[in-house]
Design a protein around this motif. Structure first.
Motif, mmCIF file in Angstrom:
data_model
loop_
_atom_site.group_PDB
_atom_site.id
_atom_site.type_symbol
_atom_site.label_atom_id
_atom_site.label_comp_id
_atom_site.label_asym_id
_atom_site.label_seq_id
_atom_site.Cartn_x
_atom_site.Cartn_y
_atom_site.Cartn_z
ATOM 1 N N LEU A 46 76.061 78.827 60.270
ATOM 2 C CA LEU A 46 74.772 79.508 60.171
ATOM 3 C C LEU A 46 73.662 78.534 59.800
ATOM 4 O O LEU A 46 72.516 78.690 60.247
ATOM 5 N N PHE A 47 74.000 77.528 58.995
ATOM 6 C CA PHE A 47 72.998 76.521 58.624
ATOM 7 C C PHE A 47 72.535 75.753 59.854
ATOM 8 O O PHE A 47 71.331 75.483 60.009
ATOM 9 N N GLN A 48 73.474 75.401 60.735
ATOM 10 C CA GLN A 48 73.103 74.686 61.961
ATOM 11 C C GLN A 48 72.172 75.542 62.824
ATOM 12 O O GLN A 48 71.209 75.032 63.399
ATOM 13 N N ILE A 49 72.471 76.827 62.907
ATOM 14 C CA ILE A 49 71.605 77.731 63.670
ATOM 15 C C ILE A 49 70.244 77.844 62.984
ATOM 16 O O ILE A 49 69.197 77.882 63.639
ATOM 17 N N GLY A 50 70.253 77.908 61.649
ATOM 18 C CA GLY A 50 68.999 77.960 60.900
ATOM 19 C C GLY A 50 68.142 76.729 61.134
ATOM 20 O O GLY A 50 66.912 76.820 61.208
ATOM 21 N N CYS A 51 68.793 75.574 61.280
ATOM 22 C CA CYS A 51 68.055 74.338 61.562
ATOM 23 C C CYS A 51 67.360 74.419 62.914
ATOM 24 O O CYS A 51 66.236 73.932 63.079
ATOM 25 N N ILE A 52 68.024 75.042 63.874
ATOM 26 C CA ILE A 52 67.402 75.226 65.188
ATOM 27 C C ILE A 52 66.158 76.105 65.056
ATOM 28 O O ILE A 52 65.122 75.843 65.658
ATOM 29 N N GLY A 53 66.271 77.167 64.238
ATOM 30 C CA GLY A 53 65.112 78.024 63.994
ATOM 31 C C GLY A 53 63.978 77.263 63.338
ATOM 32 O O GLY A 53 62.798 77.454 63.683
ATOM 33 N N MET A 54 64.315 76.377 62.390
ATOM 34 C CA MET A 54 63.295 75.569 61.726
ATOM 35 C C MET A 54 62.620 74.624 62.707
ATOM 36 O O MET A 54 61.386 74.470 62.690
ATOM 37 N N LEU A 55 63.395 73.995 63.590
ATOM 38 C CA LEU A 55 62.812 73.092 64.582
ATOM 39 C C LEU A 55 61.867 73.846 65.522
ATOM 40 O O LEU A 55 60.804 73.336 65.896
ATOM 41 N N LYS A 56 62.247 75.068 65.882
ATOM 42 C CA LYS A 56 61.371 75.891 66.722
ATOM 43 C C LYS A 56 60.078 76.221 65.970
ATOM 44 O O LYS A 56 58.984 76.227 66.562
ATOM 45 N N ALA A 57 60.207 76.503 64.682
ATOM 46 C CA ALA A 57 59.023 76.811 63.875
ATOM 47 C C ALA A 57 58.088 75.606 63.823
ATOM 48 O O ALA A 57 56.862 75.753 63.931
ATOM 49 N N ARG A 95 86.615 79.007 68.255
ATOM 50 C CA ARG A 95 85.780 78.228 67.348
ATOM 51 C C ARG A 95 85.328 76.921 68.007
ATOM 52 O O ARG A 95 84.202 76.485 67.808
ATOM 53 N N LYS A 96 86.210 76.315 68.806
ATOM 54 C CA LYS A 96 85.859 75.054 69.467
ATOM 55 C C LYS A 96 84.671 75.259 70.401
ATOM 56 O O LYS A 96 83.738 74.439 70.429
ATOM 57 N N ILE A 97 84.660 76.353 71.161
ATOM 58 C CA ILE A 97 83.544 76.622 72.069
ATOM 59 C C ILE A 97 82.270 76.898 71.276
ATOM 60 O O ILE A 97 81.181 76.471 71.655
ATOM 61 N N LYS A 98 82.405 77.609 70.146
ATOM 62 C CA LYS A 98 81.240 77.857 69.295
ATOM 63 C C LYS A 98 80.644 76.547 68.796
ATOM 64 O O LYS A 98 79.427 76.368 68.768
ATOM 65 N N GLU A 99 81.530 75.615 68.378
ATOM 66 C CA GLU A 99 81.059 74.311 67.896
ATOM 67 C C GLU A 99 80.340 73.556 69.013
ATOM 68 O O GLU A 99 79.304 72.930 68.781
ATOM 69 N N ASN A 100 80.890 73.630 70.220
ATOM 70 C CA ASN A 100 80.250 72.977 71.363
ATOM 71 C C ASN A 100 78.902 73.607 71.665
ATOM 72 O O ASN A 100 77.935 72.912 71.999
ATOM 73 N N GLN A 101 78.825 74.942 71.547
ATOM 74 C CA GLN A 101 77.559 75.637 71.783
ATOM 75 C C GLN A 101 76.479 75.156 70.820
ATOM 76 O O GLN A 101 75.345 74.886 71.221
ATOM 77 N N MET A 102 76.826 75.037 69.551
ATOM 78 C CA MET A 102 75.849 74.616 68.556
ATOM 79 C C MET A 102 75.417 73.173 68.796
ATOM 80 O O MET A 102 74.239 72.835 68.643
ATOM 81 N N LYS A 103 76.367 72.321 69.184
ATOM 82 C CA LYS A 103 76.031 70.936 69.484
ATOM 83 C C LYS A 103 75.081 70.866 70.677
ATOM 84 O O LYS A 103 74.085 70.132 70.655
ATOM 85 N N ILE A 104 75.354 71.651 71.706
ATOM 86 C CA ILE A 104 74.508 71.674 72.902
ATOM 87 C C ILE A 104 73.124 72.210 72.569
ATOM 88 O O ILE A 104 72.105 71.658 72.996
ATOM 89 N N MET A 105 73.068 73.311 71.804
ATOM 90 C CA MET A 105 71.778 73.902 71.421
ATOM 91 C C MET A 105 70.925 72.904 70.655
ATOM 92 O O MET A 105 69.725 72.763 70.907
ATOM 93 N N HIS A 106 71.559 72.184 69.720
ATOM 94 C CA HIS A 106 70.834 71.216 68.890
ATOM 95 C C HIS A 106 70.296 70.072 69.742
ATOM 96 O O HIS A 106 69.115 69.708 69.641
ATOM 97 N N GLN A 107 71.148 69.509 70.575
ATOM 98 C CA GLN A 107 70.724 68.384 71.413
ATOM 99 C C GLN A 107 69.707 68.814 72.460
ATOM 100 O O GLN A 107 68.809 68.048 72.824
ATOM 101 N N ARG A 108 69.821 70.053 72.938
ATOM 102 C CA ARG A 108 68.855 70.573 73.908
ATOM 103 C C ARG A 108 67.476 70.658 73.283
ATOM 104 O O ARG A 108 66.467 70.288 73.913
ATOM 105 N N GLU A 109 67.402 71.162 72.027
ATOM 106 C CA GLU A 109 66.116 71.251 71.337
ATOM 107 C C GLU A 109 65.490 69.873 71.174
ATOM 108 O O GLU A 109 64.282 69.691 71.376
ATOM 109 N N ILE A 110 66.304 68.891 70.792
ATOM 110 C CA ILE A 110 65.801 67.529 70.612
ATOM 111 C C ILE A 110 65.279 66.980 71.940
ATOM 112 O O ILE A 110 64.200 66.387 72.012
ATOM 113 N N TYR A 111 66.051 67.182 73.007
ATOM 114 C CA TYR A 111 65.680 66.656 74.325
ATOM 115 C C TYR A 111 64.376 67.278 74.819
ATOM 116 O O TYR A 111 63.476 66.574 75.291
ATOM 117 N N ILE A 112 64.258 68.608 74.697
ATOM 118 C CA ILE A 112 63.054 69.296 75.171
ATOM 119 C C ILE A 112 61.831 68.831 74.387
ATOM 120 O O ILE A 112 60.757 68.630 74.952
#
Length: 237
Positions: A46-57, A95-112
């Motif tokens: 949840l913290f990783q997802i929260g970080c994505i929300g913070m980056l969007k903010a 859980r492995k796919i969830k971890e991959n999803q969070m990694k992809i979401m994080h890197q996607r935000e950085i790239y965009i």
């Protein structure tokens, strides 16, 4: 260096400024994460997802807003976590796919943020250290079963699933609307003013407003959107 200065620098492409804001607000993110614990998800996830929300903010915050950055960021972070919990509950995945999803979401935000465009599968493959197959599988698993924009029909009207959503799934939009409507209430008719007052100042859901005013939830949703669009147009003139 104050937060607004850092935000302005982040908007100009300063990655270090963006990272500094994120680091300085980890306590705020964790304070929101704690509200969602004991719902079947790890705090770190949840913290990783929260970080994505913070980056969007950070990326979306307008320093001209007459509101503190933390006030704007809180609903963005909470909204991101709520969507994750909601969407994650639709289809159970490993859980492995969830971890991959969070990694992809994080890197996607950085790239965009850096490139101002969507990354390709090949680019995600490089930065995420995943295979193409793992990326495609994670992205497919994250898609909603039912699009919130899919039109549904009643006897005399059409509406989407978004029309029926309670306000807690879009609370970041609620905050922005609340800032706007405070200055524009006088232009509304009595019925319109009551709806906006109940929704944005009494913090009632559309269903609660509908019950109080003898309307359906869909009617309240549509009228609310019409009022807000009218107010936006008035403010832009």
């Amino acid at each position: 260096m104050d937060t607004l200065t850092l935000i302005n620098r982040a908007h100009q492409g300063d990655k270090l400024a963006r990272d500094k804001i994120l680091i300085e607000n980890t306590g705020l993110i964790w304070s929101i994460v704690r509200r969602f614990l004991n719902r079947g998800h790890e705090g770190e996830d949840l913290f990783q997802i929260g970080c994505i929300g913070m980056l969007k903010a950070i990326d979306r915050f307008d320093t001209e807003f007459d509101v503190a950055f933390s006030t704007y960021a809180v609903p963005m972070i909470a909204g991101e976590i709520r969507r994750f919990i909601r969407d994650d509950g639709i289809v159970k995945i490993s859980r492995k796919i969830k971890e991959n999803q969070m990694k992809i979401m994080h890197q996607r935000e950085i790239y965009i943020n850096e490139k101002k465009q969507e990354p390709t599968i090949e680019e995600l493959e490089k930065v995420c250290n995943l295979t193409k197959e793992e990326i495609v599988m994670a992205m497919d698993a994250s898609r909603n079963v039912e699009s919130i924009d899919k039109e549904m029909y009643s006897k005399d009207s059409a509406y989407t699933l978004m029309d029926l959503a309670e306000d807690d799934t879009n609370i970041e939009e609620t905050v922005l609307n609340k800032i706007m409507v405070q200055q524009l209430m006088d232009m509304l008719e009595s019925k319109e003013r009551k709806i906006i007052n109940l929704r944005y100042f009494k913090n009632k859901t559309q269903s609660q407003v509908a019950k109080e005013m003898g309307m359906t939830q869909v009617q309240v949703s549509r009228l609310e959107k019409k009022i807000l669009n009218s107010m936006r147009n008035e403010k832009s003139t």
